[in-house]
Scaffold this motif. Structure first.
Motif, PDB file in Angstrom:
ATOM      1  N   VAL A  80       5.020   3.156   2.275  1.00  0.00           N
ATOM      2  CA  VAL A  80       4.767   1.815   1.969  1.00  0.00           C
ATOM      3  C   VAL A  80       4.502   1.136   2.964  1.00  0.00           C
ATOM      4  O   VAL A  80       5.344   0.587   3.922  1.00  0.00           O
ATOM      5  CB  VAL A  80       5.650   1.426   0.932  1.00  0.00           C
ATOM      6  CG1 VAL A  80       5.289   0.106   0.325  1.00  0.00           C
ATOM      7  CG2 VAL A  80       6.111   2.442  -0.371  1.00  0.00           C
ATOM      8  N   ASP A  81       3.162   0.494   2.915  1.00  0.00           N
ATOM      9  CA  ASP A  81       2.811  -0.458   3.924  1.00  0.00           C
ATOM     10  C   ASP A  81       2.896  -1.767   3.339  1.00  0.00           C
ATOM     11  O   ASP A  81       2.354  -2.171   2.362  1.00  0.00           O
ATOM     12  CB  ASP A  81       1.598  -0.123   4.477  1.00  0.00           C
ATOM     13  CG  ASP A  81       1.121  -1.167   5.603  1.00  0.00           C
ATOM     14  OD1 ASP A  81       2.200  -1.707   6.203  1.00  0.00           O
ATOM     15  OD2 ASP A  81      -0.035  -1.481   5.790  1.00  0.00           O
ATOM     16  N   LEU A  82       3.783  -2.622   3.851  1.00  0.00           N
ATOM     17  CA  LEU A  82       3.932  -4.134   3.326  1.00  0.00           C
ATOM     18  C   LEU A  82       3.351  -5.238   4.067  1.00  0.00           C
ATOM     19  O   LEU A  82       3.220  -4.817   5.308  1.00  0.00           O
ATOM     20  CB  LEU A  82       5.542  -4.348   3.256  1.00  0.00           C
ATOM     21  CG  LEU A  82       6.368  -3.514   2.253  1.00  0.00           C
ATOM     22  CD1 LEU A  82       7.837  -3.788   2.352  1.00  0.00           C
ATOM     23  CD2 LEU A  82       5.778  -3.524   0.853  1.00  0.00           C
ATOM     24  N   PRO A  83       3.128  -6.411   3.635  1.00  0.00           N
ATOM     25  CA  PRO A  83       2.606  -7.337   4.338  1.00  0.00           C
ATOM     26  C   PRO A  83       3.277  -7.805   5.421  1.00  0.00           C
ATOM     27  O   PRO A  83       4.758  -7.466   5.349  1.00  0.00           O
ATOM     28  CB  PRO A  83       2.460  -8.703   3.638  1.00  0.00           C
ATOM     29  CG  PRO A  83       2.518  -7.881   2.023  1.00  0.00           C
ATOM     30  CD  PRO A  83       3.126  -6.745   2.145  1.00  0.00           C
TER      31      PRO A  83
ATOM     32  N   LEU B 299       0.827  -1.031   0.102  1.00  0.00           N
ATOM     33  CA  LEU B 299       0.106  -0.103   0.004  1.00  0.00           C
ATOM     34  C   LEU B 299       0.698   1.268  -0.057  1.00  0.00           C
ATOM     35  O   LEU B 299       1.458   1.629   1.029  1.00  0.00           O
ATOM     36  CB  LEU B 299      -0.924  -0.089   1.273  1.00  0.00           C
ATOM     37  CG  LEU B 299      -1.777   1.368   1.305  1.00  0.00           C
ATOM     38  CD1 LEU B 299      -3.014   1.297   0.321  1.00  0.00           C
ATOM     39  CD2 LEU B 299      -2.359   1.276   2.750  1.00  0.00           C
ATOM     40  N   ILE B 300       0.839   1.859  -1.191  1.00  0.00           N
ATOM     41  CA  ILE B 300       1.859   3.201  -1.297  1.00  0.00           C
ATOM     42  C   ILE B 300       0.779   4.238  -0.861  1.00  0.00           C
ATOM     43  O   ILE B 300       0.033   4.747  -1.462  1.00  0.00           O
ATOM     44  CB  ILE B 300       2.185   3.392  -2.714  1.00  0.00           C
ATOM     45  CG1 ILE B 300       3.014   2.323  -3.204  1.00  0.00           C
ATOM     46  CG2 ILE B 300       2.657   4.719  -2.897  1.00  0.00           C
ATOM     47  CD1 ILE B 300       3.500   2.440  -4.740  1.00  0.00           C
ATOM     48  N   LEU B 301       1.189   4.952   0.421  1.00  0.00           N
ATOM     49  CA  LEU B 301       0.240   6.019   0.946  1.00  0.00           C
ATOM     50  C   LEU B 301       1.020   7.256   0.856  1.00  0.00           C
ATOM     51  O   LEU B 301       2.243   7.464   1.583  1.00  0.00           O
ATOM     52  CB  LEU B 301       0.015   5.534   2.527  1.00  0.00           C
ATOM     53  CG  LEU B 301      -0.551   6.444   3.455  1.00  0.00           C
ATOM     54  CD1 LEU B 301      -2.074   6.538   2.954  1.00  0.00           C
ATOM     55  CD2 LEU B 301      -0.497   5.732   4.936  1.00  0.00           C
ATOM     56  N   GLN B 302       0.236   8.215   0.372  1.00  0.00           N
ATOM     57  CA  GLN B 302       0.835   9.292   0.162  1.00  0.00           C
ATOM     58  C   GLN B 302       0.057  10.582   1.192  1.00  0.00           C
ATOM     59  O   GLN B 302      -1.386  10.525   0.910  1.00  0.00           O
ATOM     60  CB  GLN B 302       0.813  10.027  -1.211  1.00  0.00           C
ATOM     61  CG  GLN B 302       1.650   9.292  -2.142  1.00  0.00           C
ATOM     62  CD  GLN B 302       1.847   9.863  -3.696  1.00  0.00           C
ATOM     63  OE1 GLN B 302       0.865  10.557  -4.008  1.00  0.00           O
ATOM     64  NE2 GLN B 302       2.665   9.242  -4.530  1.00  0.00           N
TER      65      GLN B 302
ATOM     66  N   TYR C  52      11.651  -4.265  -1.779  1.00  0.00           N
ATOM     67  CA  TYR C  52      11.396  -2.589  -1.430  1.00  0.00           C
ATOM     68  C   TYR C  52      12.682  -1.882  -0.548  1.00  0.00           C
ATOM     69  O   TYR C  52      13.080  -1.115  -1.131  1.00  0.00           O
ATOM     70  CB  TYR C  52      10.177  -2.264  -0.714  1.00  0.00           C
ATOM     71  CG  TYR C  52       8.982  -2.417  -1.848  1.00  0.00           C
ATOM     72  CD1 TYR C  52       8.407  -1.235  -2.053  1.00  0.00           C
ATOM     73  CD2 TYR C  52       8.384  -3.509  -2.171  1.00  0.00           C
ATOM     74  CE1 TYR C  52       7.262  -1.193  -2.856  1.00  0.00           C
ATOM     75  CE2 TYR C  52       7.353  -3.441  -3.156  1.00  0.00           C
ATOM     76  CZ  TYR C  52       6.758  -2.294  -3.334  1.00  0.00           C
ATOM     77  OH  TYR C  52       5.564  -2.090  -4.178  1.00  0.00           O
ATOM     78  N   ILE C  53      13.178  -2.857   0.404  1.00  0.00           N
ATOM     79  CA  ILE C  53      14.169  -2.076   1.181  1.00  0.00           C
ATOM     80  C   ILE C  53      15.364  -2.264   0.843  1.00  0.00           C
ATOM     81  O   ILE C  53      16.360  -1.513   1.203  1.00  0.00           O
ATOM     82  CB  ILE C  53      13.988  -2.760   3.055  1.00  0.00           C
ATOM     83  CG1 ILE C  53      14.331  -4.059   2.802  1.00  0.00           C
ATOM     84  CG2 ILE C  53      12.642  -2.678   3.352  1.00  0.00           C
ATOM     85  CD1 ILE C  53      14.656  -4.784   4.103  1.00  0.00           C
TER      86      ILE C  53
END
Length: 798
Positions: free
Chosen positions: A158-161, A68-71, A186-187
């Protein structure tokens, strides 16, 4: 917050929107905060505290199954106008502060604004299930969510599982491996800031988030540690050592937060009340009150904002350099697809002519070995043709046996048939011609196969001559291949016919005057040498056996063994008689056959004469000392007349075979055998002969010594002449193929393409572009425009 920092984050958000909307992935590696934590570590609560809204799904097991890409976008606090959308639904419980509204937008639902965050939660769940399915599996395709609020700081997270250990329910068995791979993707990007969330009521050494962060950030330079559930630690314990950096040092440090408990969530405790309770916890806790200003959600949000701004400022020059590289690569790829505009017939005609010329040049250079795209993995083009000539065709010729399917009985039958009703003294020439011509015919099959292999290789070269630009026009490429294939097919017929005529030419005239031909006399000399060698070996073997037998007898006498058997005594007696009896020539019976045979004594005379008997040995089977001057070749092939007796060569086992016109000759005046027969009684006469039809040769019939000599002589002559023809064919066939097929195709391919395809009425059809190429070029154009716009955005800040 300074205006420059605001501009930087706005710039990154624009870049992220631009890249996400156009490309669908983060090829620019834009700065962002990546939230990592174990399942139920409290990372979702941390994000909700920062936003100040309940918008993330909750439940057991993995709830966040897509990135989830959160802006978070801060809007001015004095804004009072409502969002311009007919789909806005403002519930009665919607939070509003002095008429200020908050809303959310999804990338996959353009133009729709959500002011009810309960609907945002439902949409996240629905979109997750749509892509990732309902079996609790994860998917790497992200969800893009924007939240506009006056109560948030500008952030991109970015929220990851969450990390799990054991699959639950319908989850895949390798769910842990999939989750780790997604998080590392991602990281591992250098421009990402890692937000490692760990619960304080679990020993820090068991933190999976910190373990993954250390794999990609060993020095801890871009990792921020977050300790959740500080209020749930055992009484008498605290996390001061961790928060002060004495346990696990991080450059950006650890920040402690207190989230709502599950009971608070079920009881409906609001986030604003939870944030007030968090502030009170740190102010009044005896261990944390001295550092309360460096704990809590508000301090975490400010730290993240400051860190992200500083990180963007540091990485922006690298982003600009990356943009320039991507633009260059995209322009190069777009150039490979060519220009999509074809204005006017002249432009289309020149383009077709240019493509045809390149195709023909590629075809010729592939054959000549001058192409710049020559493969280094396998033989191709002209090298393959060379391999066919020298290895495939050459080896196939070498494997042919000159006397294949030609038995001794076949040779004997041919000799007899060629003499007709007349008896022959020597091997007739006609028999040699009859036998060697079918053997030459065996060379035709591999020769024709060589033509076919070269033709197939040329067809293969034709199909691999297309360039990247030519791939744009599949119809033009198909026509080019079709024209060249027709040209090759036209040349295949004349080339095959000529190769066939080469074999027929060799069979039309048997040239026994060839300087490399073995010749009858040399062949006979070789045969007799072999026979002498065989007889010598047999005599040596007999002598060895007799000596061994005598040695055994002597040993038996010394050891007192019984005397030898009667057979041995008879053998000794016979040997002694043989030694005492003088040798006398015995008359031989004349035998009847299709061709006269020499007697044993006569054959011994032939052997002595052909192997160089001494001049004083005149009492041979050939008669007196008067030798004829007729050549031995004259009776085999009618070659050469009579030669003087003094020129008769000595054909011994040590002598050299003669193949020229002065070949050895032997006398044909043989001594007549005694034709007298004893008088027979009436009972002794044989029964009258009966004609039983056509005579049939018995393949197992024992050949006489003369027939063995004749068949072996013919076999050697056939092998000699066949080898001559084989060398000629091995040289002539590749030359014919190169002249009639390969070189001719190279010379006329350009003219044939122009005459067949350079027609104005065909231009529109030939320049029809492939739909896939069209789509790729349009995608490339959009990508290039995106990179140019991104470079413009970055240029406004730098």
């Amino acid at each position: 917050m300074t205006a420059l920092s605001e501009d930087l984050l706005v710039t990154v958000n624009k870049l992220q929107d631009l890249v996400f909307n156009t490309i669908g992935n983060d090829s620019l590696d834009l700065p962002q905060i990546v939230v990592v934590g174990s399942q139920s570590s409290g990372k979702s609560s941390v994000l909700e505290n920062i936003v100040g809204r309940d918008f993330l799904p909750r439940g057991s097991g993995i709830v966040t199954r897509r990135p989830l890409i959160l802006q978070l976008i801060n809007i001015p606090s004095e804004r009072h106008d409502k969002p311009e959308s007919d789909e806005v639904h403002i519930p009665h419980t919607a939070a509003s502060v002095a008429g200020q509204y908050e809303w959310a937008e999804f990338h996959h639902l353009p133009g729709r604004k959500f002011d009810d965050f309960a609907l945002v939660k439902q949409e996240i769940e629905a979109e997750t299930a749509r892509i990732a399915g309902s079996n609790k599996g994860i998917n790497r395709q992200p969800i893009n969510l924007k939240i506009f609020s006056p109560h948030v700081l500008n952030l991109t997270m970015v929220d990851l599982p969450g990390l799990t250990k054991v699959p639950i329910g319908d989850q895949p068995s390798d769910i842990e491996k999939q989750t780790r791979a997604l998080i590392l993707e991602y990281i591992a990007k250098p421009n990402s800031i890692i937000l490692a969330v760990s619960p304080a009521n679990v020993d820090l050494v068991n933190s999976e988030a910190l373990k993954l962060a250390r794999q990609v950030d060993a020095m801890g330079r871009r990792t921020i540690g977050v300790l959740t559930k500080l209020d749930l630690m055992d009484h008498g314990t605290n996390a001061m050592d961790i928060l002060s950096g004495r346990v696990y040092p991080l450059k950006l440090g650890f920040i402690g937060v207190v989230n709502r408990s599950q009971q608070d969530i079920q009881s409906g405790k609001s986030l604003s009340d939870a944030l007030h309770a968090e502030v009170d916890f740190f102010r009044h806790h005896p261990a944390y009150r001295n550092m309360a200003n460096r704990c809590g959600t508000q301090f975490l949000a400010k730290t993240l904002n400051t860190t992200l701004m500083s990180h963007i400022r540091d990485r922006l020059p690298d982003i600009k350099a990356r943009l320039n590289t991507l633009m260059g690569q995209t322009q190069q790829e777009l150039a490979s697809y060519g220009n999509k505009q074809f204005s006017g017939k002249e432009h289309r005609g020149s383009l077709i002519l240019q493509l045809m010329t390149r195709f023909a040049s590629s075809f010729i250079s592939s054959i000549d070995g001058t192409s710049s795209e020559i493969s280094t993995k396998e033989l191709c083009g002209g090298a393959r043709i060379y391999y066919i000539f020298n290895s495939v065709f050459g080896n196939s010729l070498e494997t042919i046996d000159p006397t294949h399917n030609l038995t001794v009985t076949d040779i004997r039958t041919a000799i007899r048939n060629s003499t007709g009703p007349r008896p022959s003294l020597f091997v007739p020439e006609l028999a040699f011609d009859l036998l060697v011509k079918p053997q030459i015919k065996m060379l035709e099959a591999p020769s024709q196969r060589c033509v076919e292999l070269v033709y197939e290789e040329l067809i293969k070269i034709c199909h691999t001559c297309g360039s990247q630009e030519l791939l744009r026009f599949p119809r033009l490429q198909a026509k080019l291949i079709e024209v060249v294939s027709d040209l090759l097919r036209e040349r295949l017929g004349p080339c095959s016919a000529y190769v066939e005529s080469l074999i027929s030419i060799q069979r039309a005239y048997i040239n026994t005057n060839h300087p490399n031909f073995l010749g009858a006399a040399a062949a006979m000399s070789s045969v007799m040498q072999n026979r002498q060698e065989q007889e010598r070996r047999a005599a040596l073997a007999d002598d060895r056996k007799k000596r061994e037998k005598r040695r055994l007898k002597e040993l038996g006498a010394v050891n007192g063994n019984p005397p030898a058997s009667p057979e041995d005594e008879d053998e000794q007696h016979t040997d002694s008689k043989t030694q005492n009896i003088p040798i006398r020539s015995q008359p031989t019976r004349n035998t009847r056959s299709m061709s006269p045979h020499f007697g044993k004594g006569q054959e011994g005379g032939v052997t002595a004469t052909l192997n160089g008997a001494h001049a004083n040995s005149h009492q041979t089977a050939f008669g007196t000392t008067n030798t004829t001057r007729d050549s031995f070749l004259n009776y085999f092939f009618g070659k050469d007349g009579a030669q003087p007796a003094s020129s008769l060569p000595q054909l011994s086992s040590q002598s050299r075979p003669y193949t020229n016109v002065n070949e050895a000759s032997i006398s044909h005046n043989t001594r007549r055998t005694d034709m007298r027969a004893p008088i027979m009684s009436a009972d002794e006469y044989p029964p009258p002969m009966e004609y039983t039809g056509d005579p049939k040769e018995d393949p197992e019939a024992v050949l006489s010594d003369r027939e063995l000599l004749e068949t072996e002589l013919i076999s050697r002559l056939i092998s000699s002449y066949f080898n001559i023809v084989r060398e000629t064919i091995a040289d002539q066939v590749p030359k014919a193929i190169m002249h009639l097929l390969v070189n001719h195709s190279k010379d006329v391919v350009q003219n044939r393409l122009v005459s067949e395809l350079y027609k104005e009425d065909l231009f529109a059809e030939l320049l029809y572009e492939d739909d896939g190429i069209k789509a790729e070029r349009e995608k490339c154009e959009r990508l290039l425009d995106t990179y140019k716009e991104a470079a413009k955005i970055v240029g406004e800040v730098l």
